[in-house]
Scaffold this motif. Structure first.
Motif, PDB file in Angstrom:
ATOM      1  N   ALA A  79      19.953  35.817  35.361  1.00  0.00           N
ATOM      2  CA  ALA A  79      19.286  36.981  35.948  1.00  0.00           C
ATOM      3  C   ALA A  79      18.881  37.992  34.891  1.00  0.00           C
ATOM      4  O   ALA A  79      18.041  38.867  35.142  1.00  0.00           O
ATOM      5  CB  ALA A  79      20.193  37.642  36.986  1.00  0.00           C
ATOM      6  N   ASN A  80      19.456  37.876  33.705  1.00  0.00           N
ATOM      7  CA  ASN A  80      19.132  38.773  32.595  1.00  0.00           C
ATOM      8  C   ASN A  80      18.462  37.979  31.467  1.00  0.00           C
ATOM      9  O   ASN A  80      18.726  38.222  30.283  1.00  0.00           O
ATOM     10  CB  ASN A  80      20.403  39.471  32.088  1.00  0.00           C
ATOM     11  N   GLY A  81      17.613  37.040  31.831  1.00  0.00           N
ATOM     12  CA  GLY A  81      16.857  36.277  30.839  1.00  0.00           C
ATOM     13  C   GLY A  81      17.715  35.368  29.982  1.00  0.00           C
ATOM     14  O   GLY A  81      17.380  35.077  28.839  1.00  0.00           O
ATOM     15  N   TRP A  82      18.857  34.933  30.525  1.00  0.00           N
ATOM     16  CA  TRP A  82      19.794  34.042  29.827  1.00  0.00           C
ATOM     17  C   TRP A  82      20.475  34.715  28.626  1.00  0.00           C
ATOM     18  O   TRP A  82      20.897  34.041  27.691  1.00  0.00           O
ATOM     19  CB  TRP A  82      19.134  32.740  29.382  1.00  0.00           C
ATOM     20  N   MET A  83      20.614  36.041  28.671  1.00  0.00           N
ATOM     21  CA  MET A  83      21.321  36.732  27.602  1.00  0.00           C
ATOM     22  C   MET A  83      22.829  36.548  27.764  1.00  0.00           C
ATOM     23  O   MET A  83      23.337  36.540  28.894  1.00  0.00           O
ATOM     24  CB  MET A  83      20.991  38.230  27.602  1.00  0.00           C
ATOM     25  N   PRO A  84      23.579  36.414  26.677  1.00  0.00           N
ATOM     26  CA  PRO A  84      25.040  36.344  26.778  1.00  0.00           C
ATOM     27  C   PRO A  84      25.608  37.587  27.463  1.00  0.00           C
ATOM     28  O   PRO A  84      25.163  38.706  27.216  1.00  0.00           O
ATOM     29  CB  PRO A  84      25.492  36.272  25.320  1.00  0.00           C
ATOM     30  N   ASN A  85      26.601  37.365  28.321  1.00  0.00           N
ATOM     31  CA  ASN A  85      27.265  38.448  29.033  1.00  0.00           C
ATOM     32  C   ASN A  85      28.388  38.974  28.150  1.00  0.00           C
ATOM     33  O   ASN A  85      29.415  38.319  27.961  1.00  0.00           O
ATOM     34  CB  ASN A  85      27.815  37.921  30.368  1.00  0.00           C
ATOM     35  N   LEU A  86      28.222  40.160  27.603  1.00  0.00           N
ATOM     36  CA  LEU A  86      29.183  40.709  26.642  1.00  0.00           C
ATOM     37  C   LEU A  86      30.547  40.957  27.285  1.00  0.00           C
ATOM     38  O   LEU A  86      31.590  40.730  26.652  1.00  0.00           O
ATOM     39  CB  LEU A  86      28.638  42.000  26.037  1.00  0.00           C
ATOM     40  N   ASP A  87      30.556  41.390  28.535  1.00  0.00           N
ATOM     41  CA  ASP A  87      31.831  41.618  29.216  1.00  0.00           C
ATOM     42  C   ASP A  87      32.584  40.305  29.394  1.00  0.00           C
ATOM     43  O   ASP A  87      33.816  40.261  29.270  1.00  0.00           O
ATOM     44  CB  ASP A  87      31.602  42.288  30.581  1.00  0.00           C
ATOM     45  N   ASP A  88      31.858  39.239  29.687  1.00  0.00           N
ATOM     46  CA  ASP A  88      32.498  37.937  29.846  1.00  0.00           C
ATOM     47  C   ASP A  88      33.059  37.441  28.519  1.00  0.00           C
ATOM     48  O   ASP A  88      34.136  36.837  28.466  1.00  0.00           O
ATOM     49  CB  ASP A  88      31.493  36.927  30.413  1.00  0.00           C
ATOM     50  N   ILE A  89      32.324  37.692  27.444  1.00  0.00           N
ATOM     51  CA  ILE A  89      32.832  37.332  26.110  1.00  0.00           C
ATOM     52  C   ILE A  89      34.149  38.056  25.841  1.00  0.00           C
ATOM     53  O   ILE A  89      35.150  37.436  25.451  1.00  0.00           O
ATOM     54  CB  ILE A  89      31.796  37.677  25.024  1.00  0.00           C
ATOM     55  N   ARG A  90      34.159  39.366  26.067  1.00  0.00           N
ATOM     56  CA  ARG A  90      35.372  40.156  25.794  1.00  0.00           C
ATOM     57  C   ARG A  90      36.546  39.662  26.647  1.00  0.00           C
ATOM     58  O   ARG A  90      37.685  39.577  26.173  1.00  0.00           O
ATOM     59  CB  ARG A  90      35.104  41.634  26.074  1.00  0.00           C
ATOM     60  N   ALA A  91      36.261  39.331  27.898  1.00  0.00           N
ATOM     61  CA  ALA A  91      37.331  38.932  28.820  1.00  0.00           C
ATOM     62  C   ALA A  91      37.956  37.601  28.438  1.00  0.00           C
ATOM     63  O   ALA A  91      39.099  37.320  28.826  1.00  0.00           O
ATOM     64  CB  ALA A  91      36.774  38.857  30.245  1.00  0.00           C
ATOM     65  N   LYS A  92      37.237  36.784  27.673  1.00  0.00           N
ATOM     66  CA  LYS A  92      37.726  35.436  27.371  1.00  0.00           C
ATOM     67  C   LYS A  92      38.343  35.317  25.977  1.00  0.00           C
ATOM     68  O   LYS A  92      38.729  34.228  25.566  1.00  0.00           O
ATOM     69  CB  LYS A  92      36.588  34.431  27.562  1.00  0.00           C
TER      70      LYS A  92
END
Length: 410
Positions: free
Chosen positions: A151-164
């Motif tokens: 939904a955001n042009g296939w950009m990495p989700n920074l919050d998801d990165i931090r959470a993992k």
């Protein structure tokens, strides 16, 4: 008779780009059927020839290529890579920081093998280029996929990165431009990823193989140019930008703060020495390619062949009911979505195997790129426009029949 079984290390290794669907396609070809292959970015088979000056340089140097080179690679080729990194704004790179390999693929495997202990985690994008996940698993590591947001042009989700991120996380893989989505990341996003890596002491693995395959005037930024303190390993090759997949000529550049990574770098050197050297004839193509005329620009500009084929593929695929797609800004692929309300697929590998058998068009299902749900697929837009139109029209007819069958079911 005692059965000889494959290594347990392969239990979690998947590479469906060359998997069961390709095996079925080979059998169909042996039976005399002609397959349109939209599954792999192999440019030569679609008439994209390597630049002639690259071919000539390899031919001229062939008589002196029978012996091993330095384990890190031919001096002239490594120097050309060093100059390329300087043009990109990456500082502090010396010849000793550059490794040449049999394509970027060999170097990716080498870099994960040198770093990961059993149970160490590596952050990888979802969807990803599956070699990264496979290499992580084969190295004993645990692949942990962070979400790229369609939904955001296939950009990495920074919050998801931090959470993992956990205490076992050793690094983060950034594929930019992205395969399979064709997304290109902004400087702001890249700087945020660098900041996360800095905060948590992570190594950045930057897969930038498509850095010159850019459309609509967009610009690529090497993530290694955005820091001098975060250890960054950048991977590139001649395969795509210079249409030289079979030459197997790739490189790895180590940049950033190398002082605390001396033991890891020693591991890279050890593995580099163990494989003796990369394919020497292919190494001779690197200097000419990087320093010569950049013919890729003629293919991606307005009116260029790759640009026309991207536009055609996007137009045709998004015209199919229930199919949507983020238009790629780079690379050779797009990653369309099949609306689950229209196409309720349970097993996408089986679905695209059936599509192959009925249409003689070969695609790779989305789960082959470690996408969690069976609702995407990757399409390669390399065939000439007539063949591309024919292939997507066949896909459209198959999907139309699927929709009609669903309507007629009691």
């Amino acid at each position: 008779m005692k059965q000889l079984k494959k290594s347990a290390k392969l239990a979690n290794v998947l590479y469906d780009i060359r998997g069961p669907i390709m095996d079925a396609a080979k059998q169909m070809e042996e039976d005399g059927q002609k397959i349109i292959k939209l599954n792999i970015g192999n440019l030569a088979v679609f008439g994209f020839d390597a630049p002639e000056e690259i071919q000539q340089d390899m031919i001229r140097n062939l008589p002196t290529s029978a012996g091993y080179s330095d384990s890190k690679g031919v001096f002239a080729a490594r120097k050309a890579v060093m100059h390329e990194t300087q043009k990109q704004g990456v500082v502090g790179v010396t010849l000793d920081d550059i490794y040449l390999g049999n394509g970027a693929s060999e170097l990716i495997a080498m870099s994960t093998n040198a770093l990961l202990n059993d149970g160490d985690e590596l952050l990888l994008p979802a969807p990803d280029y599956p070699l990264w996940t496979a290499s992580t698993s084969l190295s004993g590591g645990t692949p942990v996929h962070y979400l790229c947001d369609e939904a955001n042009g296939w950009m990495p989700n920074l919050d998801d990165i931090r959470a993992k991120i956990t205490p076992r996380t050793k690094g983060i893989v950034v594929i930019n431009p992205n395969n399979p989505t064709g997304a290109l990341y902004s400087d702001e996003l890249l700087k945020s990823i660098v900041a996360i890596a800095r905060e948590h002491g992570l190594v950045i693995f930057a897969d930038e193989v498509y850095d010159k395959v850019l459309y609509d005037g967009v610009k690529h930024t090497a993530i290694a140019s955005l820091s001098t303190d975060v250890l960054t390993l950048t991977f590139n090759s001649l395969s795509k930008s210079y249409r030289s997949c079979g030459y197997r000529a790739g490189w790895l550049v180590v940049s950033g703060d190398k002082r605390s990574a001396q033991d890891y770098i020693e591991g890279l050197n050890m593995l580099s020495n163990m494989r003796l050297c990369a394919n020497v004839p292919g190494q001779w193509a690197i200097q000419t390619a990087l320093g010569g005329y950049q013919s890729i620009n003629d293919l991606v500009c307005d009116g260029g062949r790759l640009r026309r084929q991207r536009d055609l593929a996007y137009e045709l695929i998004t015209a199919i009911p229930g199919v949507s797609c983020v238009k790629p800004s780079a690379a050779l692929y797009m990653f369309p979505r099949l609306d689950p309300e229209v196409y309720p697929i349970e097993d996408d590998r089986q679905f695209f195997l059936e599509l192959l058998k009925e249409t003689r068009v070969m695609l790779v299902q989305g789960t082959g790129f470690n996408w969690a749900t069976p609702d995407h697929f990757r399409i390669v837009f390399l065939p000439h426009e007539d063949d591309l139109r024919e292939a997507i029209n066949r896909i459209a007819r198959f999907l139309e029949q699927y929709r009609l069958r669903r309507k007629t079911r009691p």
